[in-house]
Design an enzyme around this catalytic site. Structure first.
Site, PDB file in Angstrom:
ATOM      1  N   SER A   1       0.827  -1.197   0.000  1.00 58.65           N
ATOM      2  CA  SER A   1       0.000   0.000   0.000  1.00 58.65           C
ATOM      3  C   SER A   1       0.865   1.252   0.000  1.00 58.65           C
ATOM      4  O   SER A   1       1.898   1.313   0.658  1.00 58.65           O
ATOM      5  CB  SER A   1      -0.905   0.012   1.232  1.00 58.65           C
ATOM      6  OG  SER A   1      -1.575   1.245   1.339  1.00 58.65           O
ATOM      7  N   SER A  29      -0.695   4.121   0.839  1.00 55.36           N
ATOM      8  CA  SER A  29      -1.504   5.044   1.642  1.00 55.36           C
ATOM      9  C   SER A  29      -0.732   5.705   2.783  1.00 55.36           C
ATOM     10  O   SER A  29      -0.909   6.910   3.018  1.00 55.36           O
ATOM     11  CB  SER A  29      -2.738   4.321   2.182  1.00 55.36           C
ATOM     12  OG  SER A  29      -3.637   4.036   1.129  1.00 55.36           O
ATOM     13  N   LYS A  79     -15.416  -2.915   1.200  1.00 62.39           N
ATOM     14  CA  LYS A  79     -16.122  -1.653   0.987  1.00 62.39           C
ATOM     15  C   LYS A  79     -17.638  -1.779   1.155  1.00 62.39           C
ATOM     16  O   LYS A  79     -18.311  -0.793   1.450  1.00 62.39           O
ATOM     17  CB  LYS A  79     -15.771  -1.076  -0.383  1.00 62.39           C
ATOM     18  CG  LYS A  79     -14.322  -0.625  -0.472  1.00 62.39           C
ATOM     19  CD  LYS A  79     -14.007   0.055  -1.791  1.00 62.39           C
ATOM     20  CE  LYS A  79     -12.540   0.469  -1.838  1.00 62.39           C
ATOM     21  NZ  LYS A  79     -12.211   1.241  -3.056  1.00 62.39           N
ATOM     22  N   GLY A  83      -4.586   4.025 -11.379  1.00 57.66           N
ATOM     23  CA  GLY A  83      -5.330   4.287 -10.155  1.00 57.66           C
ATOM     24  C   GLY A  83      -4.693   5.223  -9.151  1.00 57.66           C
ATOM     25  O   GLY A  83      -5.344   5.592  -8.165  1.00 57.66           O
TER      26      GLY A  83
END
Length: 408
Positions: A13, A15, A56, A213
């Site tokens: 990741s 993030s 999600k 993305g």
């Protein structure tokens, strides 16, 4: 304030790097198995979360409230713990995908758009495209519109991949072949690692507009940070963070004639950036258990090139590395996507009179001028950036770093 990313597998990741640039709060990775999801959401030590595959939709029952957008989309990718301890779910992917679509310059109005996948990210893409006036068709494995009857949608103008097919480490995979879609104008892929999926590179070969993305990831993170902190953040930070993350995560690939300085420049870059340095020739020797001259003697150039392609495939899957390639890697067209999928290719240019030949079988035994004549157009075809290497290696390294910092 403790924030983080919730998912099942989060090994690669970006993030944490992004959120360090967005606010002064702790940000961790929370890998949680499906059977432990409920307990984590009820009792976990966090004040805010981003949510990724496969949760999600699964987190929705644990939210006491949903924002209007999360409710409308039917997917949550940002959660905030309220003062009373309950959770509210938001959808910041909507803003992220909206920015992603806008960055391409493509208009969706009146066009058929195929969305691959049926998860939370697909819901978001459908909502944004529908709002933009597209005729949206969702492609799933078992629905009415599926991967077995794609030919009925050959008139699609836009294609969006929201599945994990093609994500690291399975970078050789693609969810669909683009061959049936003669009317396509653009392809978007919500995957951010690798930077260019096989699907996107197939689209680029056709001259289509593409977007990976990372644009969506950074944009949605900006809006998530606003929910975490309660403070507005100017949208102007998005392109700056994009440049920073690309400079940190994309490989720096060095190509050029044998002896042009790739290894020396690569080592200088590694020292200046703290990135790992990978020398493809050294990796080939380690894999074969013999020197490159010995490989040529025993296996010939064809045998060496086959081994080289295997090594480049392995190196190209990595991110954030400095990679020095062998001078002849450009002679195999199949090596280009292996390197380009997650890297920026820099060609080091140095005059032939200054190229050493010792320990280089083809340079020693062949006509160096003829080799350069044949390879020069191949280097130009592979390279994203040309670097003058007639000066010092340090100067070449600084030019490469300046180029990476200017990437948009």
């Amino acid at each position: 304030m403790q924030c983080g990313l919730l998912g099942e597998k989060l090994g690669h990741s970006y993030s944490p790097q992004i959120h360090r640039l967005l606010g002064d709060y702790a940000y961790s990775l929370f890998e949680v198995s499906p059977d432990a999801l409920g307990a984590f959401l009820r009792q976990g030590d966090f004040s805010g979360l981003n949510v990724t595959i496969p949760y999600k939709k699964a987190v929705i029952p644990y939210c006491a409230a949903l924002s209007p957008r999360a409710k409308a989309v039917g997917a949550v990718n940002t959660i905030v713990r309220r003062p009373d301890g309950t959770l509210i779910g938001h959808n910041t992917d909507y803003f992220g995908f909206e920015r992603m679509l806008a960055s391409t310059g493509l208009s969706a109005a009146g066009k058929k758009a195929l969305v691959l996948g049926s998860g939370g990210a697909a819901n978001t893409a459908v909502a944004v495209l529908s709002a933009a006036g597209a005729e949206v068709v969702v492609i799933s494995r078992t629905g009415e519109n599926n991967y077995q009857n794609l030919d009925r949608h050959a008139d699609a103008r836009l294609l969006v991949n929201t599945t994990p097919v093609g994500m690291f480490p399975n970078v050789e995979e693609s969810p669909v072949s683009l061959e049936p879609f003669g009317a396509l104008e653009g392809v978007l892929d919500v995957i951010f690692n690798p930077a260019r999926t096989k699907l996107l590179m197939d689209a680029q070969r056709r001259g289509l507009v593409t977007c990976g993305g990372l644009q969506m990831l950074v944009s949605q993170a900006k809006e998530s940070a606003e929910w975490f902190t309660g403070h507005a953040i100017d949208d102007g930070v998005i392109p700056d963070i994009l440049r920073t993350i690309r400079a940190q995560t994309e490989n720096i690939i060095l190509i050029g004639m044998p002896g042009c300085g790739k290894t020396t420049v690569g080592q200088i870059l590694a020292e200046k950036t703290g990135r790992p340095f990978r020398d493809a020739d050294a990796e080939i020797e380690a894999k074969a258990g013999m020197s490159i001259p010995e490989i040529f003697a025993r296996c010939g150039e064809d045998g060496f090139r086959a081994l080289e392609t295997q090594v480049l495939a392995e190196l190209g899957r990595q991110s954030g590395c400095i990679i020095a390639t062998g001078g002849g890697c450009v002679t195999r067209a199949c090596n280009y996507p292996l390197l380009h999928r997650n890297g920026v290719l820099f060609c080091l240019n140095r005059g032939i009179d200054h190229l050493p030949t010792a320990g280089r079988p083809l340079s020693q035994n062949g006509d160096l001028q003829e080799m350069y004549r044949i390879r020069r157009p191949l280097y130009q075809r592979f390279a994203d950036v040309q670097i003058d290497c007639t000066g010092t290696p340090e100067a070449a390294a600084m030019a490469i770093l300046a180029s990476m910092e200017g990437e948009t």
